[in-house]
Structures are given as structure tokens and as C-alpha cells.
Design a protein around this motif. Structure first.
Motif, PDB file in Angstrom:
ATOM      1  N   LYS A  82       3.745   0.007   8.214  1.00  8.21           N
ATOM      2  CA  LYS A  82       3.862   0.251   6.909  1.00  8.21           C
ATOM      3  C   LYS A  82       5.635   0.524   6.630  1.00  8.21           C
ATOM      4  O   LYS A  82       5.992   1.493   7.180  1.00  8.21           O
ATOM      5  CB  LYS A  82       3.216   1.457   6.283  1.00  8.21           C
ATOM      6  CG  LYS A  82       1.787   1.307   6.109  1.00  8.21           C
ATOM      7  CD  LYS A  82       1.029   2.553   5.312  1.00  8.21           C
ATOM      8  CE  LYS A  82      -0.331   2.221   5.266  1.00  8.21           C
ATOM      9  NZ  LYS A  82      -1.028   3.533   4.460  1.00  8.21           N
ATOM     10  N   GLN A 112       0.874  -1.290  -0.015  1.00  4.30           N
ATOM     11  CA  GLN A 112      -0.065   0.121   0.161  1.00  4.30           C
ATOM     12  C   GLN A 112       0.967   1.192   0.007  1.00  4.30           C
ATOM     13  O   GLN A 112       1.733   1.306   0.829  1.00  4.30           O
ATOM     14  CB  GLN A 112      -0.868   0.017   1.189  1.00  4.30           C
ATOM     15  CG  GLN A 112      -1.778   1.391   1.132  1.00  4.30           C
ATOM     16  CD  GLN A 112      -2.725   1.145   2.575  1.00  4.30           C
ATOM     17  OE1 GLN A 112      -2.673  -0.117   3.271  1.00  4.30           O
ATOM     18  NE2 GLN A 112      -3.400   2.223   2.828  1.00  4.30           N
ATOM     19  N   ASP A 113       0.612   2.060  -1.013  1.00  4.57           N
ATOM     20  CA  ASP A 113       1.211   3.410  -0.965  1.00  4.57           C
ATOM     21  C   ASP A 113       2.707   3.395  -0.922  1.00  4.57           C
ATOM     22  O   ASP A 113       3.587   4.100  -0.450  1.00  4.57           O
ATOM     23  CB  ASP A 113       0.948   4.393   0.157  1.00  4.57           C
ATOM     24  CG  ASP A 113      -0.559   4.559   0.214  1.00  4.57           C
ATOM     25  OD1 ASP A 113      -1.115   4.729  -0.710  1.00  4.57           O
ATOM     26  OD2 ASP A 113      -1.081   4.674   1.295  1.00  4.57           O
ATOM     27  N   GLY A 114       3.173   2.471  -1.738  1.00  9.92           N
ATOM     28  CA  GLY A 114       4.647   2.138  -1.895  1.00  9.92           C
ATOM     29  C   GLY A 114       5.244   1.361  -0.680  1.00  9.92           C
ATOM     30  O   GLY A 114       6.540   1.537  -0.616  1.00  9.92           O
ATOM     31  N   CYS A 115       4.515   0.926   0.169  1.00 10.92           N
ATOM     32  CA  CYS A 115       4.982   0.432   1.374  1.00 10.92           C
ATOM     33  C   CYS A 115       4.632  -1.021   1.517  1.00 10.92           C
ATOM     34  O   CYS A 115       3.404  -1.416   0.993  1.00 10.92           O
ATOM     35  CB  CYS A 115       4.488   0.939   2.671  1.00 10.92           C
ATOM     36  SG  CYS A 115       5.118   2.635   2.812  1.00 10.92           S
TER      37      CYS A 115
END
Length: 236
Positions: free
Chosen positions: A212, A202-205
Motif C-alpha cells: 500500500k 484502497q484506504d487512500g493508497c
């Protein structure tokens, strides 16, 4: 090097155990490091979870072996315990502290070597499933599947695990080498992740148990490839 603690108040019995372990080592080519405790109380007060095997006399002054084993289990659920006793009835009580086996006194080498060999097979299985990490004042064993991820924080490593967070003086490179082939991958230079515990991306994590962890540009591709191989089809 296999680390053995012997809790035995009888000097003659301790000397015999030490001799038998030495004989077994010469026969099998194994190396042993032995630490002696005179009684159960001494073992409990000085105990650190750094042993592979404990040979525990049952009848000792100050604190009997069964009671001492109970305290040891609170500090170290992984160490293999074998009781040394002249009463077979203690074998049943040993299940309450998850003891593997018992050796009857008076000792004879053949019987002892058979039980020691069995115990060492069990130690190997546990070692394959555990990671020993350096901590201030000693070492601890962590079950590999209980580790969520490892975070480099300054000069320390923080092991995020099922039982909480443990600070270690090991290096991330040392840990990564020890965990090679066991389903871990770096999502950036500061995080080593147990892929089995990745909930998603999610969101580059990488989302690991609600945390995250940022994936760096250089490690994102290899990390996602390893994650896909591990859990089957998780993508960005």
C-alpha cells in the motif's frame, strides 16, 4: 555512447575489430566506448552489467567464449552477445546462451559492418525496453515492465522489481525523466509507480503487488487520472 566489450586473446584480431568499429562509427556518426578483455576468465571476473554489446571470441585460453557467455548471462540477461569465431558450428551452440549472431574469421569489413548494424538495432530495441540505473560500483539494466515501483529512501532509490529489490544511487527525478511516457506516475513525492502493476485503490493508497503506497493530496488527482488512462476505469 554505445558500450562494447571485446573478449579476444589475439592482439591482431582485437586491433582489427577496434579499427572496424571505428570505421563504422565514422560512417554512421555513432560513438563507441570499447573495453578489451584478453580472455574469457578475465571478462567473467571483472564483468559488470554495463555493456550494450559483447563481441566474444570462442577459442580463448583459461576459459572459452561459450563458458564465459554462460557466466555473463547469469549476471546480465540483457546484454547482446555476438560470437567471433572461425567455426560456423559454434553459431548453433550460441543459442544456449541467447547469442544474437556470430562473425566468421578471417574478418572482412563489409560482413562485420552488416552484423554490427543488426546488433545495434537489437541494442536499441532492448534499450527502449530497459532502464539503466546507477548502483554502487557501476550500473545495472532493469526491464521496464519488471519494475513495480520505485521508492525514495533517504539518499537512495529502492527499485521494487520482479527479481527483487535493487538499491540505486540515481535520483527520483532522473528516473522519472528516463521513464517519461512509459506508464509511470507519482502517487506522492517518494514513490514512482508502474501503473500496469497497480492492483487497485484502497484506504487512500495505491495497492501495488500487495504493498500500500499512500497517495498525497496534491498528487492523488493526477495519479488517478493517469491510472484511469492506463488501465481503464480504476478509481478511488
Amino acid at each position: 555512447m554505445i558500450r562494447i566489450a571485446i573478449a579476444e586473446d589475439d592482439p591482431q584480431c582485437f586491433a582489427q575489430l577496434e579499427q572496424f568499429i571505428g570505421d563504422y562509427g565514422r560512417e554512421t556518426g555513432r560513438a563507441f566506448q570499447i573495453t578489451h578483455y584478453d580472455n574469457g576468465e578475465d571478462l567473467v571476473e571483472r564483468y559488470k552489467p554495463e555493456f550494450d554489446l559483447i563481441l566474444m571470441d570462442v577459442e580463448m585460453p583459461f576459459m572459452d567464449g561459450m563458458t564465459a557467455a554462460g557466466y555473463v548471462r547469469e549476471k546480465d540477461p540483457e546484454v547482446v552477445i555476438v560470437f567471433v569465431t572461425n567455426l560456423a558450428q559454434y553459431a548453433i551452440q550460441g543459442y544456449s546462451v541467447n547469442a544474437l549472431d556470430y562473425v566468421l574469421k578471417p574478418l572482412n569489413y563489409f560482413s562485420f559492418s552488416q552484423r554490427l548494424g543488426r546488433a545495434l538495432q537489437y541494442v536499441k530495441k532492448k534499450d527502449d525496453a530497459c532502464l539503466t540505473v546507477a548502483v554502487k560500483g557501476g550500473a545495472i539494466k532493469l526491464e521496464v515492465d519488471s519494475i513495480y515501483y520505485i521508492e525514495r529512501l533517504g539518499r537512495q532509490l529502492m527499485f521494487h522489481t520482479r527479481s527483487g529489490i535493487h538499491a540505486s544511487t540515481s535520483t527520483l527525478q532522473q528516473v522519472e525523466e528516463a521513464l517519461e511516457g512509459k506508464g509511470f506516475a507519482r502517487c506522492n513525492k517518494g514513490y514512482l509507480v508502474n501503473l500496469e502493476h497497480v492492483d487497485g485503490i484502497q484506504d487512500g493508497c495505491a495497492v501495488v503487488r500487495g504493498d500500500k503506497l499512500l497517495m498525497s493530496r496534491g498528487r492523488k488527482g493526477p495519479f488517478l487520472e493517469a491510472l484511469t488512462d492506463c488501465v481503464g476505469g480504476v478509481g478511488p
